[in-house]
Design an enzyme around this catalytic site. Sequence first.
Site, PDB file in Angstrom:
ATOM      1  N   ARG A   1      43.685  33.124  80.930  1.00  0.00           N
ATOM      2  CA  ARG A   1      44.255  33.215  82.278  1.00  0.00           C
ATOM      3  C   ARG A   1      45.050  34.514  82.377  1.00  0.00           C
ATOM      4  O   ARG A   1      46.050  34.683  81.671  1.00  0.00           O
ATOM      5  CB  ARG A   1      45.152  32.006  82.545  1.00  0.00           C
TER       6      ARG A   1
ATOM      7  N   LYS B   1      53.602  38.008  80.090  1.00  0.00           N
ATOM      8  CA  LYS B   1      54.755  37.158  79.843  1.00  0.00           C
ATOM      9  C   LYS B   1      55.868  37.911  79.103  1.00  0.00           C
ATOM     10  O   LYS B   1      55.661  38.959  78.498  1.00  0.00           O
ATOM     11  CB  LYS B   1      54.328  35.887  79.111  1.00  0.00           C
TER      12      LYS B   1
END
Length: 306
Positions: free
Chosen positions: A276, A235
């Site tokens: 994840r 991210k």
Amino acid sequence: MTATAHATTPLDPRTPVLHPHGLPRPGRTLVMGVVNVTPDSFSDGGLAFAADAAVTHGLALLEQGADIVDVGGESTRPGAERPTVEEELRRVLPVVRELSAAGAVVSVDTMRAEVAARALDAGARLVNDVSGGLADPGMLPLMARAGMPYVLMHWRGHSAGMQANAVYDDVVPDVLDELRLRIDAALEAGMAPDRLVVDPGLGFAKTPDHNWELLGRLGDVTALGHPVLVGASRKSFLGSLLADRTTGQPRPARLRDAATTAVSVLAAAQGVWCLRVHDVASTADAVRVTARWGVEAPASTRSALD
């Protein structure tokens, strides 16, 4: 081709007792591998957009150590436009069906009740809803009827405008309060408490500082009383931290895996249920090392991680 069975690791004293009913329980933090069936994923640019490529990728993630594969047909990167429901179904159903038939534990990443229902019929065993039931009023009643595990994420709006909502009085208690409201809504809809998983929603209506604050207090998220899923992989807050020292440009998404693995270790040490990630192999190793450390390290050393 069938899914590969992976050896379990000795139970870490910090391994969460919170666990969703009906999913693998190997005695350590689980690893969820990402299968993006989209043309515009921030992390891979659509490398697995075709169904056959997505299935091949999912099977490779299983070989690398994924406990769950998460199949999604809608990009949730900031600014992304939504596909139609018909297009989302076209993208995900063949992949869910083939991976499930191969023996994989498949999660479907969707905000739409219709897609969730069709994916469950195709063999999915978990629904990962980044909107926590807010995007589709039919989602929570569907999951109550289905009786299947459900990930409820903190969310403040669709990708096209979500970063405008990254305003908090104090991000950790604010996120916890909003998650409690969604947990209450799920329970009121008839969902069983042992089917609920919560996700603090890193990167969704969060600044980099918000993400770091949440990561530092994952124990507070676990204290809500449900298993916790963390999705930090590749991210932008990691890219900002690792920006080029000369140009100031954020590190590209595909070069953030080492940083993701570091987050995985620290999150596993805080007892999260599942991580994840895009690069499964490194995190699969990391969670096993973290669990083994908890068993074998001297108490004085372990206490530094507790």
